[in-house]
Structure formats: structure tokens, C-alpha cells
Design an enzyme around this catalytic site. Sequence first.
Site, PDB file in Angstrom:
ATOM      1  N   GLU A 272      65.060  41.766   2.822  1.00  0.00           N
ATOM      2  CA  GLU A 272      64.230  42.129   3.978  1.00  0.00           C
ATOM      3  C   GLU A 272      64.924  41.825   5.300  1.00  0.00           C
ATOM      4  OE1 GLU A 272      60.436  40.181   3.086  1.00  0.00           O
ATOM      5  OE2 GLU A 272      59.797  41.972   2.021  1.00  0.00           O
TER       6      GLU A 272
ATOM      7  N   ASP B 243      55.135  42.556  -4.981  1.00  0.00           N
ATOM      8  CA  ASP B 243      54.967  41.486  -3.991  1.00  0.00           C
ATOM      9  C   ASP B 243      53.533  40.991  -3.942  1.00  0.00           C
ATOM     10  OD1 ASP B 243      55.422  39.680  -1.982  1.00  0.00           O
ATOM     11  OD2 ASP B 243      55.444  41.161  -0.374  1.00  0.00           O
TER      12      ASP B 243
ATOM     13  N   GLU C 180      47.727  36.440   1.042  1.00  0.00           N
ATOM     14  CA  GLU C 180      48.238  37.559   1.835  1.00  0.00           C
ATOM     15  C   GLU C 180      47.579  38.885   1.468  1.00  0.00           C
ATOM     16  OE1 GLU C 180      52.478  37.903   1.653  1.00  0.00           O
ATOM     17  OE2 GLU C 180      52.539  39.744   2.834  1.00  0.00           O
TER      18      GLU C 180
END
Lengths: 661, 661
Positions: A268, A347, A375
Site C-alpha cells: 500500500e 482485508d 474497521e
Amino acid sequence: MKKTWTNCWLEYPLIQDQPDVTITVASEWDGVIINRAYHELKRGLESLYHCQVTQAVVTTADIRFLKDPGLSAEGYTINAKKDSCTISAGDEKGILYGSFALLRQLQIAQCPLHELTWQETKVPSNPLRLMIHWDNLPGDIERGYAGDSLFFKNNHILVNERSIDYARLAASAGFNGLVINNSNVAGAAIELISDRFYAPLSRLQEIFHQYGLKLFIAVDFTMPMLMGDLETADPTDPDVQSWWQRKAKEVWENLPGLGGFMVKADSEGRPGPYAYGKNHADGANMLADAVAPYGGLILWRCFVYDCQQDWRDTVTDRAKAGYDHYMPLDGCFRDNVVLEIKNGPMDFQVREPVSPLIGGLAKTQMLLEVQITQEYTGQQRHVCYLLPWFRQILDQDMCCWEGPSKVSDLIQGKRCGKPLGGISAIANTGNDPNWTGHDLAAANFYGIGRLAFDISLSPETIAREWIRLTYGDQPKVEEVLFDILMNSWPVYEKYNAPLGIGWMCNPGFHYGPNPNGYEYSRWGTYHRADHQALGIDRTTAGTGYTAQYAPNLQKLYEDVETCPEEMILFFHRLPYSYMLKTGKNILQHIYDTHFEGAEQAAQFLSRIEGLAGLLPDDVYARMHERFTLQKENAEEWRDVVNTFFYRMTGIPDEHGRTIYP
Amino acid sequence: MKKTWTNCWLEYPLIQDQPDVTITVASEWDGVIINRAYHELKRGLESLYHCQVTQAVVTTADIRFLKDPGLSAEGYTINAKKDSCTISAGDEKGILYGSFALLRQLQIAQCPLHELTWQETKVPSNPLRLMIHWDNLPGDIERGYAGDSLFFKNNHILVNERSIDYARLAASAGFNGLVINNSNVAGAAIELISDRFYAPLSRLQEIFHQYGLKLFIAVDFTMPMLMGDLETADPTDPDVQSWWQRKAKEVWENLPGLGGFMVKADSEGRPGPYAYGKNHADGANMLADAVAPYGGLILWRCFVYDCQQDWRDTVTDRAKAGYDHYMPLDGCFRDNVVLEIKNGPMDFQVREPVSPLIGGLAKTQMLLEVQITQEYTGQQRHVCYLLPWFRQILDQDMCCWEGPSKVSDLIQGKRCGKPLGGISAIANTGNDPNWTGHDLAAANFYGIGRLAFDISLSPETIAREWIRLTYGDQPKVEEVLFDILMNSWPVYEKYNAPLGIGWMCNPGFHYGPNPNGYEYSRWGTYHRADHQALGIDRTTAGTGYTAQYAPNLQKLYEDVETCPEEMILFFHRLPYSYMLKTGKNILQHIYDTHFEGAEQAAQFLSRIEGLAGLLPDDVYARMHERFTLQKENAEEWRDVVNTFFYRMTGIPDEHGRTIYP
């Protein structure tokens, strides 16, 4: 300073008023951790019984800490026989864990110490049990939903009463280490390994040490460049190697006992060995060699994929990336390197298959990475008790060798035969008064620690323990909260993206419904829903992802008939008319689950309202606010997702419920 | 200090080398603006001819500034008869505008001064011609795509060489004022009307004044509270009124000649009179009374709507909000209040009908608000010359009374009979070397100024002027850039959201394709596309928006047969199969325009590549980079939008071109 935060599961609500009783504690041997164990017992028992706790000589004490060299590291044996209680251990940490275990058992049994008859021997299932903090030096927390950092503020380190209480909570849950700073942007934290921070960090480390917690620091692979010394971070460059050797020496001189470094490289946008044409074993081993003289570990994150994908490309499959990157390196890593692997190949979605890399690596020790900061699972505004999900992950048999091959076995090193490995959790804590934003989210902090310590525990056992410890012996509270906790993940999943497809959320902040949110993005996360079908064909006829699993699993996932239906759209592209084993087609399943999920979220609120007066006022007020929001948000999810598919297909709900046009 | 920024259209490229020529300039009267006019002529002529320019006595001068009290404010007459040239004006600003006009004409004619025969009288069409800056005190610019603020940095005011050059550019284009700070967050700029900033602001104001630019300051309606004095901002509260009276006195004492205040109240979270049960006339008039003694104006933004809408609500229509809020107040405003109205009822989409409020207000003076910072039109990474769009807006006949009722007439006050009104442009400038990020975006800065000054100008005339002034007399450059500019808005529209539907962009930053980006949001901006139809029925059978127009216009928009097709989905919900007058159905129109738009964007790049060597290297490099990006982004728009509708309908392109599945 007035204490305004909660004790969570260390509240120690009164069991029986015994103001005249004195309980004595004595230890065969001494040390800072044993000293903490004594103080934890004193604090806990005095709160549970309003009794007196003092120290005594070993022979006369009610509770005796004994040394038992036969017990493995961190293990303990408790032997409580009414009038006497011994906690035996091979090391100081065993005594601490035993003390917390005794306090826990007293609350479960709800009896005075001298009435307890109980024997337990426990050795932690996993040598590594880590909280992973994504805390940034300015004080914010990436994906943090419980306030700002407990450790950093305005680029300074915080060392205060909450540092101690954090350590108490973590140790009592069973954790034995933490990564203190955000590995996603570790380059921003260069000062952590510089003179500026060694002194305060050392004070924090000392607090952690007293509770058996190893401190780890996330570092950036290009530190030799960021810190201004070198023009390269090439792991094969002798200057780079000696830079890290010097830096490691300096770090451990200042922070003796440090656990090691965590690294996120080539991920990332973070730089890594690939920039120099080197592989991740080159990178990790170079660092491992630098820290080895001090007993340091390298925790190497495996979250590597192409985050500049083109949605028009239907061949590249992000799910395959981890396996593709790391399988060729199996067996190439030093003994003090541990690969940190997310539970799923994507993820932290609400549902994913287990990462095939976990079943693939035969000679490499692994640290399972799960996420308790919510998240993608409601950001601590929705309740989502994740232990049932983690239990499923750990119980997944990867069918990858003749020996025990559940995920729980593999991370314990039963296949690779190496001693390190374990579980790490992206932390959900912050400086909110209740530590975790949603009061019920503390069950995830407690729970994953407990599970990492004792991998045999069920989510039900953990939930009941946590409720009892947190809110005392209140049957109605326990009944309601247990039900809500145990149903919370399935309910959240119902009103989210269906059948393992994931990613129907708002980009960036990952909250709220957005069915096309990631559909045309660069992140490799697509459902490709059209007016007839949706899902990704990841079989060997499709992207070939299934081939990364061992034959039995591959076969299971490959065949639409045997593929677990809760993940069927992760593996297969299917028409809305495809009939599930429930007798519903996919479209109706989507409608039904979304109506049900919202309905159940509304029921959560009603049930919580039934606890008014039974919970502390502040706890009730916070919960009520969050469950109200969850109810509203679940309706929003329901309506947006249903409308999305209704607009796409034009097919109404079979039961005539409202779907907005 | 080395100058690193461009002069834009004040480059004055050489016309003819005349090193031996001396041109003399003289003025009948004196003043700081006339002094600037002389220096601008000197600078321009010396650059155009490499000649000498000096001052002389009036009788002998080549160029004479004459006083003509018969000319209206800001107007000028130029009379150039080869050997003599006079610039007459009723005020100093007329002389300045005349000087810039003379320099412009010399470049158009490409001849020496003494060969020019030309006569022109111009009086500005609009008394207010404003640049509206959304610059924040820390130095960033909301919706700015050309670098940071020219006026603010780190909460300080910048007064430097660029302040002067900004003023030169603005004045030469025809602007006569600017709002210096961001009205969207004016509360963050309280220091602008405090002792801390009066001194530097006054220095900046002096620079602006020399170029005939009035300074305006955006203020927050709750300043009496924000500045710590009062507990209310109720416009009918005597304490509030006297607070503003005192503040106005203080402000004008420190900044004499200030133009006035701009206010955004009750909009997008900004507080306003509604909080106190008062209306916007109450609010605006209270401020107007406070500033009236100093000749100050109140520019009152009409961008008021419910930004907490529920997408499930199909009755509320954001497009109706402006009219609903302000029509009841028509005629209630003080003479020094001007209502600032966006051109369309939504928010600067690539295509919208004209705001019905503009045709509605009969007794209220208006300032048309357009946006040249390309928030929704490519963010200065794509070329989008907006003057053709502005021309259409100004030419729109609102059919609202028996007199002249084009938008251009109405904003000039021809209906309300009041003297103020005009055009304001949300600015596209920043501290990028070329001022506007995309070099071609400077044509919008220049163009809207020119159009506000002379409302009869065509976009073609303006484009040719701007190219000539910026890049000199280069036929090939002019041919290519003119073609690109004139086609840029239609091309951008083609690969964006179709047929007036708007909002198919990424939320928040408003760049890049996202067909469902605003579909389930709180912003009231929906297309409601499903597998059969798309668009919003805004007829009287739908949301009733069309009823806000005068009967003739209402009839035009109401009937799908007469509704302009470029906005047909703004007014009507239609099936994909609906046949447009082009003989294409809507779906095929979408496919075709998106293929065409991307193709034409690619042609822009090729054409720009044909100018290599003809443009300055840095200009060419910047343009090449942006046109390359535009080409790629246009392909992305094409593919995302086409795929979105293909997935929805399952109907392929009639011509078999690639639409990704």
C-alpha cells in the site's frame, strides 16, 4: 486526578461483604512481575470481598506463589482447596496469569476464597499474543473508533495512570506483548528509535514489563534513508546492513528487553525490498540478523498486493497476492522472523475464507493477524462480537499435511516445528472512558487475548466470563448481553454485503452502505453485480484462486454444490436466480437477510432498553446511544442494498415488503 | 527575487522591434489609478515594441488621458487616429480599463501604435464584477486546483509581488472587486475583521485599490458570538445590531473603501437567521444597516437547501430550495443588499437549467454566481473553457416579464430597476507558476472578467483574444487552441453524466466517475437509475420544480417533446428506450457520447502534440501532462459510465465497441 474511565473486566464487583476477613499472600520468590501479581490479587480480593489483603510468610499464607520449574514458560497451576490456595509457575509471568485466573474463577464461582475448590493448569497455547496498535505519534489512531491514542499525544509519549491500566487489562486478558505504533505509516515514527524517545519509551516499557508485556516497535524499511544516513535501503547493501546493526545495538542498549520490530514493506505504497530487486526474505533476514544478538524478533507483515489495479482487468485477483508473494520464500526466513498473516486473503471483511498462505507455508512460523478494531464491522458504533468468527477461523482445517492442520495448529507451529507463532489483534482501544468506544467492544479485547492464551476456549465461554467479570452476577444482564453478543456478528453480516462478497461500503472510511463503493476503484475489490448475476469466479476456471488451497479444500470451494454458501459469492459468479440450500434464490436471500438484520438490530435496542437500571447509568446511556444508531444504520444498510439490487433486477420482494424504488 | 510565474495574458509578446521610437503619455488629471494606467501602458508598449515610453505634457503626448464627465462610471472612449490616441473617461478606473483595452487592440491588430485607427466606447455592463476566493487563512483553497492561496499563508496575510500581479490580471480582464476569503467557512476567518489583520489587509487593499478592485470580506453570521462578545446572533436583537454597527465602524475606520461583506448563512451547516426564527431579509438587512453609513454592500449567498435529505424521500427536491427560500422575500431587502445566486438550482454541474429564482425575483438586485474553479468540470486537470456555457446562461430568456428578461438583463437590474448587480466567479487562481494549474484555465479567469465587463461578447471572441494575448500572433497555435477551447466543454460533458443528470462523480472531492457516488447520500442529488429508466420527474406531476419558472419556460420544460434534450433527464424520468431527436435512444446516446468524448479527449492530446516547439517549453510540458491525464481519465469515465449502464440493462453497444462487463 479523578479517575473517569472504567475498569472493564477488572471492575471486581462485590461477591460477599467480608470486612473482618484478612487474606494473606506470600511468594517463594521475588520479582517485579510477582510484585504486580500480589498487588492485583490485593486489589481484586479487597474489591470482591471488602476484606483485607496483606503479605505473609509462605508457610502461613492463604495464597502462596510457588516455583515449579517443571511448568512451561508462562504456564501456571492453581490448586485451591478451601483453606489453602497455591499458584505455581515456572516463571514470574505464570504467577501473574495464575493470579488473574484465580480472581476470574472466584467471580465465576461467586464464592469466598476459602470456599473455592478448584484445580487448573494452563500453559499458553501461543508464544506470541500481541495487541497491534495503529497509533500515530500526533495522537490519532488509524482505524481507531475509541478516541485518541493512549500512548502518544502531540508527538510526545504519554506515560500515565492509563498506561498502567492498559497493561493490567492486556495482561489479565492474556496478552504478552504489543506493537505500540502504526506499522502502516511507520516512517512517520522514526523518532521512536532515536534519542528523543528512548527515555519516555523506556518508562513505558518498564510499566509493560511489570505486566509481562513485550514492547515491539513498527519500523519502516527505509529507515536508513529516512533517518538521513544513507541513500538506499537495499537489504543486500553492506552499508544498510551495518546501519541496521548499529541501530539495533543502540535501540537495545536503550530499551533492553525490547521484543523486536514489525515491518510492513512493499505494501500500500510503503517501500520495501522490491525496490531493489530483492525479495522479502532478503529484507526480513537482514533485519533479523541485526536484531538477533539481542533476542529481537522481526514481525513481517504479509499484506502485499497490487493496490493500483484496474477494474477492467478481470484476470488479476487481489485474493491471490499474499500466496503468490510468500509461498516461493517458504523456509527461507531466519528463526527470529515471524510472518504476520491476515486471517483472510482480502482485508478483514465480515466474512472471508482463510488465507491460503496459512495452509501453504510448511516451514515458516506465522503470526495470525486479526482485527478487533471494527474497521469493516461497524466501527464500534455497531456491536460485533468477533470471537465466533475467530473461532471459525482457528477451527478451519487447511487439510495441508498429514498432521494437525487446523489454523490453530498451524499458527502454533505444529507443522513447521518452530517455536514462535501466535495471534495478533489490531487493537480497538483508545482514550475513550470505556477504552473501546462501544462498551461491548471490550469483549473483543478481552476475548482475543483469552483465545490466544487458551486456544480451546469457546466464544460462549469467553462471552459469559466477560459479562460476569464486567457487570457482576446479574442473570438478566448476562442473558441479554450474552444473546446480543452471540448474535451480533451474524446480524451485522446480514445487513451487510451478502454471501462473502464484501466491500459494499464507503471507500476510505469503510462505514456505511455503498454497494458500488469499491466497484470501479483501484483496490482490486469487486463484485461485478449486473442485472443478472454477481460474484467473482475464483475457481480454476476463473481467477484460479482456489488452486492455492490444498486439494481437499480446493475441491470444496471449487464446486458450487459443496462451497460453503456463506462464502459462495466469494468463490463463484452466480445468477440471482441461483437456488441456495435454504430454498431461496440469491436475490430473495439478499432481501430476506437485509430485512432480518435490520429487524434484529432493532430488537437489540429493545433488549438493551430492558436493562435500564441494571447497568451503570453511563454505560447504559452509551449503549443506548449506540444501539439506537445501529438500528438506524441497519435500516439504511437494508434499504440501500435492497434498492441497489431491486433497481438492478426489477424483481420485487416475494413478501411485498418495502423496497424503495 | 527571480520571477518564476507567468504573465498570462499580460505577456505582451513582441509585435515589431522599434528601439528608436519613443512613445509619450500624458494625463489631464492625476491619481493613483491613473498612475497605474500609465505604468501599465509603459510596460505593455515597451514589451510590444521594444520602444521607450515616457511621460510628457498633454498637448504633445502620443497617448493622452482625458477627463470626460459625460461618460458613465468606469467607462472609457478610445480614439486612435494614427498619430494621436486619446483615452477619455469620467473616472480614473475608466482610464485604466481604456489603457488595457488599447494594449489589447494593438495586439489584435498587430500593428505599431501610430498605425492604429480605432474608436471604441465602452461602459461596463455590470456594476459588480467580482472574483470570489475560497481561500482559507492557513493557505489552502477550498476547491482550489492551482496551488495554495495567493493571499494567505500559515494564518498570515501575504503582501508581495504576486499581489500586484494578481491585481493587474484581474483589472485587465475587467474585474472591479474580490472577496478574499472563503465564505463557506468564514467563521474561521474572524481575525480578518480584527486588529491583528487590519494593517496587512490595508496594505493589500491599497494594491487592489490602485487597480480599481474593491476588497470584500466574507463574514460569518455568528461573528458576534464567535468573537466572544454575545450569546446570540439574532438579527433582531438590539445588542447584535449594535455589535455589528460598532464592528462596521471599526472595520471601515481601518479599511476605508472596503466593498462590504459576503455572507453564507443557514447553508451547509453554517448558522444563520433561521436559528432565531428570523428570515434572511431580517438577517441581511440588519447587516446592511450596519454597513450602509460607509457605503458598504452585503452580498448574500442564496445557496440554501436541506443537506440532510433522505434518498428514500422522493418528494423533497433540492432544486426547488433556493426559490422556496427567497421568493417570499422579494422586495424586502435593503438597497445595499445583493442576492448572490448560483447559475443553476443545484451546484455548478456541467449542465443545469438556469435557477428559477433569477426569473422569479422582480424587486431584488442579483449577483450571478458562476464557478470558474473547475470543481465539477475537471479540476483544471481537464480543459474546460466555460465561456460557451456562461454565454448560454446569460442568453437564457426567463420569460418572466414584459421587459427584457434574459439572465443578462435581469442581473443588470433591468427588471428590478436597481443599480447594483452583476457577475461573480468562484476563482480558479492559486500560487501555481501559471496561476491556474492548467494553462488553458486562465482563459476562464480572463473570459468571465471580460464577459462581466462587456456582456455582449461571444465566447469565440474572448477565446481568440485570450490566445492572441497569451501566445502572440501564431496562427497555428491560435487555430489549435481555439478549436480545443471551443470544444472543451462539450467534450467534457460527453464523457460525464448524460443529459443534464449530473452528480455521477466521487463524493467529497468531486473528481472522477462514480455513477452511484451521490445516489444514496444526504445531498439531494439523485438520478435513480434502474434497469429500465433514469432521471427525475421534476414536472408538475413530479416534484413540481417546473412550476417555479414563468409559464412559457414551465411549458417548455414540462413537455418532454419541447424540453431541451441536453437537460431532458434533469426534468424527466425516461426509459433507456426513449428516442431522442437524434434518432438514438437514451442508452445508445450514453454509449455514443462516452465513446466520442474519450475519442475527442485523445484528439486534444494529439493536437497539442502538434504544438511542440510553438509553445514555451514549460507551458508545453504542463499542457502535455494534463492532456495526457485527461485522455486517460476520459477513458476511465467512458468505461465506468458505460459499464454502469450496461450492467444495469444488459444491452450492448449497437456498434459493438468494447464495454467492459
